[in-house]
Scaffold this active site. Structure first.
Site, PDB file in Angstrom:
ATOM      1  N   LYS A 276       0.838  -1.200  -0.004  1.00  0.00           N
ATOM      2  CA  LYS A 276       0.044  -0.032  -0.101  1.00  0.00           C
ATOM      3  C   LYS A 276       0.694   1.351   0.041  1.00  0.00           C
ATOM      4  O   LYS A 276       0.386   2.434  -0.783  1.00  0.00           O
ATOM      5  CB  LYS A 276      -0.965  -0.116   1.383  1.00  0.00           C
ATOM      6  CG  LYS A 276      -2.140  -0.574   0.839  1.00  0.00           C
ATOM      7  CD  LYS A 276      -3.331   0.015   1.853  1.00  0.00           C
ATOM      8  CE  LYS A 276      -4.492  -0.883   1.518  1.00  0.00           C
ATOM      9  NZ  LYS A 276      -5.282  -1.412   2.715  1.00  0.00           N
ATOM     10  N   ARG A 277       1.871   1.054   0.498  1.00  0.00           N
ATOM     11  CA  ARG A 277       3.103   2.250   0.792  1.00  0.00           C
ATOM     12  C   ARG A 277       3.321   2.857  -0.706  1.00  0.00           C
ATOM     13  O   ARG A 277       3.429   3.963  -0.989  1.00  0.00           O
ATOM     14  CB  ARG A 277       4.124   1.726   1.377  1.00  0.00           C
ATOM     15  CG  ARG A 277       4.947   2.568   1.979  1.00  0.00           C
ATOM     16  CD  ARG A 277       6.142   1.594   2.932  1.00  0.00           C
ATOM     17  NE  ARG A 277       6.417   0.452   2.615  1.00  0.00           N
ATOM     18  CZ  ARG A 277       7.232  -0.027   1.590  1.00  0.00           C
ATOM     19  NH1 ARG A 277       7.986   0.962   1.162  1.00  0.00           N
ATOM     20  NH2 ARG A 277       7.533  -1.226   1.358  1.00  0.00           N
TER      21      ARG A 277
END
Ligand code: GLU
Length: 469
Positions: free
Chosen positions: A239-240
């Site tokens: 997700k980063r």
């Protein structure tokens, strides 16, 4: 042989980029061979599987246009099939009851770990017949003790694992539930899967699955284990790195065609070619051109592809996907020009469909305020007379089309003896609210004559207020 492939996601989250790429490769291979593509939802992990995740996977597949020829099958609806084969293996002496408790097993594992050995079940109950009455038991598969499992992977080449590395796998837990690897084997067989395309994280399961297939007398499919996708910093994609759910790409304004094109190149190539229509992907795709090394995500390239497709796809296709964004942003498309016409004039100006909706609002509704910088620069007292004159000219245009609009603007500039910019920019800010728009003739033609005139009045009023303040 007619090809059958499958995509077999576990519904424990959304359809992520890695899963979507696996699905695409599997789908493409089936299509390229005139074969069938099966969708199978591997929902046996009841604790982690959710209805929401199942739906998210179906939505993601549908949005990408990866249609299945069979399924979706759900493993939770097929327990009788798995149990049928477990019973058969038991009857054939190819599986056995194991009464070892988890405490015992843990103790053995600890001991092995202490000695630096790989934890494995030592086969304690493999040949025992002294079954304790009424005690719970698991069923284990009798993995061959000797020999080597060899398979030719389309991506990784020949893979071989000695059977001495593999212990006897639990195929039915004490609670009666068949286990993951066993379900996959039965499904791949019963669904006639000829080619298994999946992530490399499953490659350790393959020798075990092959042994079970052999024991069942089932044909062994071909395999292609595709490598991981990394973020643009070389770390595991998460997700980063931005969007990892396929539907997030829809929300962010990407076209499925761009995402597909992007995904196909993430680990597969055909010379230097970057842009592939769906038809081209199908005709050129081959399992043997999948890259062995991990692929790195590159958001800039995805944006570039999205831009390319927004400009070059038949406008009706873009309309189909763009509509959702207008609705999402609360823009009423019934209240203005045909969306296809707006897309034709705006497509060069945006990277995403979300942006397209954002910058096209003025075609469908009034804006409350002029963009502050544009107004400061262009709606100044010196522009007032020019606006009054151009309003007059535009009011008199009989045929509200780009050409006559342009003529009216040109004539005004000529009559006033001023450069085009002196009229064009104030008019642009008046009509669209900002200093950015496609060329004025086509822009005004898409906004109605009445609205343009009304907005010029508003701009004049704005200037007057400014003069008086
Ligand atoms: N259900 C597995 C997963 O989602 C895939 C299993 C397979 O493709 O064999 O990772």
């Amino acid at each position: 042989m007619s090809v059958v492939t499958r995509f077999a996601p576990s519904p424990t989250g959304y359809l992520h980029v890695g899963g979507a790429r696996t699905a695409l490769y599997s789908w493409l291979f089936a299509k390229s061979q005139g074969g069938k593509f099966v969708l199978r939802i591997e929902d046996t992990d009841i604790e982690r599987s959710t209805e929401q995740a199942k739906q998210a996977i179906l939505d993601g597949m549908a949005w990408l246009g990866l249609d299945h020829d069979e399924g979706p099958y759900y493993q939770t609806q097929r327990f009788d099939r798995y149990n049928h084969y477990i019973d058969k293996l038991l009857a054939d002496g190819l599986a056995y009851r194991c009464y070892m408790s988890s405490d015992e097993l843990n103790a053995i594992r600890e001991e092995q770990e202490k000695k630096g050995e790989k934890p494995r079940y030592p086969g304690t109950w493999r040949d025992r017949t002294d079954h304790p009455e009424g005690q719970p038991y698991a069923i284990r598969f009798k993995n061959p003790k000797e020999g080597v499992v060899v398979f030719k992977d389309h991506v990784r080449g020949e893979v071989s694992i000695s059977n001495t590395e593999l212990d006897d796998l639990v195929i039915r837990r004490t609670d009666g539930a068949p286990t993951y690897n066993f379900c996959v084997v039965v499904d791949d067989w019963e669904m006639g899967i000829t080619h298994v395309v999946r992530g490399e994280d499953h490659i350790n399961n393959t020798p075990r699955q092959i042994n079970i297939l052999k024991a069942l007398g089932a044909p062994i499919p071909e395999y292609a284990h595709v490598s991981m996708i990394l973020g643009d910093d070389g770390k595991k994609l998460s997700k980063r790195h931005g969007a990892v759910s396929v539907m997030q790409y829809r929300d962010d304004g990407f076209l499925p065609q761009a995402v597909l094109n992007y995904l196909v190149r993430l680990g597969w190539s055909h010379g230097d070619q970057e842009v592939f229509s769906k038809e081209e992907m199908i005709s050129l795709f081959s399992l043997d051109n999948i890259s062995k090394s991990a692929s790195a995500f590159n958001t800039d390239k995805l944006i570039w592809l999205n831009q390319h497709y927004i400009k070059s796809l038949p406008v009706d296709e873009v309309v189909q996907h763009a509509k959702w964004h207008f609705v999402q942003q609360g823009i009423d498309l019934n209240n203005g020009p045909d969306l296809a016409d707006v897309i034709k004039v705006q497509s060069e100006r945006v990277d995403t469909l979300k942006e397209l909706a954002q910058i096209s609002r003025y075609f469908y509704e009034e804006f409350d305020e002029f963009d502050a910088n544009a107004a400061k620069k262009h709606l100044r007292p010196v522009a007032k007379d020019n606006l009054i004159a151009v309003k007059e000219a535009l009011t008199n245009v009989a045929d509200w089309k780009p050409q006559s609009i342009q003529e009216a603007i040109n004539n005004t500039a000529e009559t006033l003896g001023v450069g085009m910019g002196k009229i064009g920019m104030p008019l642009r800010v008046a009509a669209t609210g900002s200093g950015n728009s496609p060329s004025l003739d086509v822009t005004l033609a898409l906004i109605s004559q009445g609205t343009v005139v009304q907005r010029i009045d508003k701009a004049i009023e704005f200037i007057e207020n400014r003069e008086n303040s």
